[in-house]
Design a protein around this motif. Sequence first.
Motif, PDB file in Angstrom:
ATOM      1  N   ASP A   1      -1.365   4.750  33.357  1.00 15.33           N
ATOM      2  CA  ASP A   1      -0.824   3.415  33.168  1.00 15.33           C
ATOM      3  C   ASP A   1       0.470   3.406  32.348  1.00 15.33           C
ATOM      4  O   ASP A   1       0.983   2.352  32.003  1.00 15.33           O
ATOM      5  N   ALA A   2       0.977   4.595  32.015  1.00 12.02           N
ATOM      6  CA  ALA A   2       2.203   4.666  31.212  1.00 12.02           C
ATOM      7  C   ALA A   2       3.385   4.196  32.035  1.00 12.02           C
ATOM      8  O   ALA A   2       3.548   4.538  33.183  1.00 12.02           O
ATOM      9  N   ARG A   3       4.233   3.362  31.427  1.00  8.48           N
ATOM     10  CA  ARG A   3       5.405   2.833  32.112  1.00  8.48           C
ATOM     11  C   ARG A   3       6.655   3.162  31.279  1.00  8.48           C
ATOM     12  O   ARG A   3       6.587   3.317  30.093  1.00  8.48           O
TER      13      ARG A   3
ATOM     14  N   ASP B   1      17.558   2.201  39.171  1.00  6.97           N
ATOM     15  CA  ASP B   1      17.155   2.249  37.765  1.00  6.97           C
ATOM     16  C   ASP B   1      15.659   2.500  37.600  1.00  6.97           C
ATOM     17  O   ASP B   1      15.245   3.326  36.776  1.00  6.97           O
ATOM     18  N   GLY B   2      14.840   1.788  38.367  1.00  3.70           N
ATOM     19  CA  GLY B   2      13.404   1.957  38.229  1.00  3.70           C
ATOM     20  C   GLY B   2      12.948   3.360  38.567  1.00  3.70           C
ATOM     21  O   GLY B   2      12.017   3.897  37.949  1.00  3.70           O
ATOM     22  N   HIS B   3      13.593   3.984  39.554  1.00  5.74           N
ATOM     23  CA  HIS B   3      13.267   5.358  39.936  1.00  5.74           C
ATOM     24  C   HIS B   3      13.619   6.323  38.815  1.00  5.74           C
ATOM     25  O   HIS B   3      12.802   7.148  38.392  1.00  5.74           O
ATOM     26  N   ALA B   4      14.852   6.213  38.324  1.00  6.24           N
ATOM     27  CA  ALA B   4      15.288   7.103  37.249  1.00  6.24           C
ATOM     28  C   ALA B   4      14.457   6.900  35.987  1.00  6.24           C
ATOM     29  O   ALA B   4      14.123   7.863  35.288  1.00  6.24           O
ATOM     30  N   ASP B   5      14.112   5.660  35.684  1.00  7.52           N
ATOM     31  CA  ASP B   5      13.274   5.388  34.506  1.00  7.52           C
ATOM     32  C   ASP B   5      11.918   6.074  34.646  1.00  7.52           C
ATOM     33  O   ASP B   5      11.416   6.702  33.704  1.00  7.52           O
ATOM     34  N   ALA B   6      11.305   5.956  35.829  1.00  5.59           N
ATOM     35  CA  ALA B   6       9.983   6.536  36.039  1.00  5.59           C
ATOM     36  C   ALA B   6      10.022   8.051  35.951  1.00  5.59           C
ATOM     37  O   ALA B   6       9.142   8.673  35.320  1.00  5.59           O
ATOM     38  N   LEU B   7      11.026   8.682  36.557  1.00  5.43           N
ATOM     39  CA  LEU B   7      11.095  10.137  36.541  1.00  5.43           C
ATOM     40  C   LEU B   7      11.451  10.665  35.153  1.00  5.43           C
ATOM     41  O   LEU B   7      10.956  11.720  34.738  1.00  5.43           O
ATOM     42  N   ALA B   8      12.299   9.955  34.427  1.00  2.00           N
ATOM     43  CA  ALA B   8      12.618  10.377  33.062  1.00  2.00           C
ATOM     44  C   ALA B   8      11.380  10.317  32.171  1.00  2.00           C
ATOM     45  O   ALA B   8      11.154  11.202  31.332  1.00  2.00           O
ATOM     46  N   ARG B   9      10.557   9.277  32.369  1.00  2.00           N
ATOM     47  CA  ARG B   9       9.327   9.192  31.590  1.00  2.00           C
ATOM     48  C   ARG B   9       8.382  10.331  31.936  1.00  2.00           C
ATOM     49  O   ARG B   9       7.759  10.931  31.056  1.00  2.00           O
ATOM     50  N   LEU B  10       8.293  10.676  33.210  1.00  2.00           N
ATOM     51  CA  LEU B  10       7.468  11.806  33.611  1.00  2.00           C
ATOM     52  C   LEU B  10       7.948  13.098  32.948  1.00  2.00           C
ATOM     53  O   LEU B  10       7.138  13.923  32.507  1.00  2.00           O
ATOM     54  N   ALA B  11       9.262  13.277  32.896  1.00  2.00           N
ATOM     55  CA  ALA B  11       9.811  14.487  32.290  1.00  2.00           C
ATOM     56  C   ALA B  11       9.503  14.550  30.800  1.00  2.00           C
ATOM     57  O   ALA B  11       9.107  15.597  30.269  1.00  2.00           O
ATOM     58  N   ARG B  12       9.695  13.435  30.098  1.00  2.00           N
ATOM     59  CA  ARG B  12       9.376  13.414  28.667  1.00  2.00           C
ATOM     60  C   ARG B  12       7.898  13.706  28.430  1.00  2.00           C
ATOM     61  O   ARG B  12       7.523  14.425  27.502  1.00  2.00           O
ATOM     62  N   CYS B  13       7.050  13.113  29.266  1.00  2.00           N
ATOM     63  CA  CYS B  13       5.616  13.336  29.143  1.00  2.00           C
ATOM     64  C   CYS B  13       5.295  14.809  29.340  1.00  2.00           C
ATOM     65  O   CYS B  13       4.512  15.402  28.600  1.00  2.00           O
ATOM     66  N   ALA B  14       5.916  15.445  30.354  1.00  2.00           N
ATOM     67  CA  ALA B  14       5.660  16.853  30.632  1.00  2.00           C
ATOM     68  C   ALA B  14       6.113  17.739  29.467  1.00  2.00           C
ATOM     69  O   ALA B  14       5.495  18.782  29.216  1.00  2.00           O
TER      70      ALA B  14
ATOM     71  N   ALA C   1       8.138   1.205  40.936  1.00  2.00           N
ATOM     72  CA  ALA C   1       9.512   1.248  41.443  1.00  2.00           C
ATOM     73  C   ALA C   1       9.547   1.070  42.955  1.00  2.00           C
ATOM     74  O   ALA C   1      10.401   0.345  43.487  1.00  2.00           O
ATOM     75  N   VAL C   2       8.610   1.718  43.668  1.00  2.00           N
ATOM     76  CA  VAL C   2       8.563   1.559  45.128  1.00  2.00           C
ATOM     77  C   VAL C   2       8.209   0.119  45.492  1.00  2.00           C
ATOM     78  O   VAL C   2       8.844  -0.498  46.359  1.00  2.00           O
ATOM     79  N   ALA C   3       7.197  -0.425  44.828  1.00  2.00           N
ATOM     80  CA  ALA C   3       6.784  -1.803  45.118  1.00  2.00           C
ATOM     81  C   ALA C   3       7.917  -2.782  44.830  1.00  2.00           C
ATOM     82  O   ALA C   3       8.158  -3.719  45.617  1.00  2.00           O
ATOM     83  N   ASP C   4       8.620  -2.592  43.722  1.00  2.00           N
ATOM     84  CA  ASP C   4       9.745  -3.472  43.404  1.00  2.00           C
ATOM     85  C   ASP C   4      10.840  -3.379  44.464  1.00  2.00           C
ATOM     86  O   ASP C   4      11.462  -4.400  44.823  1.00  2.00           O
ATOM     87  N   SER C   5      11.077  -2.164  44.976  1.00  2.00           N
ATOM     88  CA  SER C   5      12.096  -1.982  46.005  1.00  2.00           C
ATOM     89  C   SER C   5      11.724  -2.738  47.273  1.00  2.00           C
ATOM     90  O   SER C   5      12.577  -3.417  47.884  1.00  2.00           O
ATOM     91  N   VAL C   6      10.455  -2.644  47.678  1.00  2.00           N
ATOM     92  CA  VAL C   6       9.995  -3.362  48.869  1.00  2.00           C
ATOM     93  C   VAL C   6      10.098  -4.872  48.647  1.00  2.00           C
ATOM     94  O   VAL C   6      10.583  -5.623  49.516  1.00  2.00           O
ATOM     95  N   ALA C   7       9.662  -5.322  47.474  1.00  2.00           N
ATOM     96  CA  ALA C   7       9.685  -6.752  47.188  1.00  2.00           C
ATOM     97  C   ALA C   7      11.116  -7.294  47.174  1.00  2.00           C
ATOM     98  O   ALA C   7      11.380  -8.386  47.711  1.00  2.00           O
TER      99      ALA C   7
ATOM    100  N   THR D   1       0.606   8.696  42.447  1.00  2.00           N
ATOM    101  CA  THR D   1       0.070   7.404  42.008  1.00  2.00           C
ATOM    102  C   THR D   1       0.509   7.070  40.586  1.00  2.00           C
ATOM    103  O   THR D   1      -0.116   6.238  39.927  1.00  2.00           O
ATOM    104  N   ASP D   2       1.563   7.720  40.128  1.00  2.00           N
ATOM    105  CA  ASP D   2       2.104   7.407  38.803  1.00  2.00           C
ATOM    106  C   ASP D   2       2.499   5.930  38.744  1.00  2.00           C
ATOM    107  O   ASP D   2       3.159   5.414  39.661  1.00  2.00           O
TER     108      ASP D   2
END
Length: 326
Positions: A324-326, A302-315, A168-174, A161-162
């Motif tokens: 709510d971090a984006r 791009d949205g996928h890579a952005d989200a996972l890179a942010r998760l990595a930095r956070c970790a 990113a998933v919602a944007d892909s569907v849209a 639920t990040d």
Amino acid sequence: MHEIADTALVAVNLGTPEAPTAPAVRRYLAEFLGDPRVVSIPPLLWKPLLHGLILPLRGPRSAANYAKVWMEEGSPLLVHTLRLASALQSRLPDWRVLPAMRYGQPALRATLRELRASGVRRLVVLPLYPQYSTTTTASVADLVAEETGGMDVTLIEDYSTDAGWVGAVADSVARFRDAHGEGDHLLFSFHGLPQRVADAGDPYPQRCQGSAGAVAAALGLEPARWSLSYQSRFGRERWLEPATQDELDRLADAGVRRLDVVCPGFAVDCIETLEEVALGLAERFAARGGSLRYIPCLNDADGHADALARLARCAAGSGKCGPDAR
């Protein structure tokens, strides 16, 4: 100036055969299905069955299915995982970013040993399974614990639920629906799990429900416009329900004629999404008079890579954290 020195990210996917041939598939399945996290039957009972019956039968059938979706560069799962790792590397220029497979090549164990030997001090491990399960993420954790003694390690266990990933998933569907028109219904199809595993406390079903609900909310979908199901079951025991093929039949009976299917349990496209859903289940739904439109996985978007890179930095303690971090 380096943001973090001596830091590495290992992006771990499940794995894939090295070729769409029966021998290669048997080697891969032997490693995968030989993991007690995946199949918990006692080895004395399971191994003779696996090697004497299951692998000889499944090897040729699975090889034929892999051949249907094999890319010029290789297995779709490997090709897309390598591309995603490259996209992550571009967003983490001061890190080492390496792809690895829990089963098959490039092997996670060898990757961890190489990083440890090279003197990497800070390691973030990202299993590319958004929804935690003991059958997937915990198996990665087992191997990481064996091979990273003395290293500063963070395992990202779940990002179901990040906010960045959901977006990113919602944007892909849209975007898909903007380009192709909106279907009558959106089906979230996740990989299945034996019901006994969930009954024993595995939180995977709740994580899948959380992911689907969050994406549906981001899309503004009413409850009647979407549903959730589980695919890829095998064997005779009870698996999580509803099965995707049963849900397709239910929707067809309810009058749905244009069905959009997304598989947000898979980070990148693979045999389960491309052969099982986009080909096989689409044919099943067509036989019921409908049209199944498969929405591709996020892959290296791009949205996928952005989200996972942010998760990595956070970790690693160098980025904004929180739901709510984006």
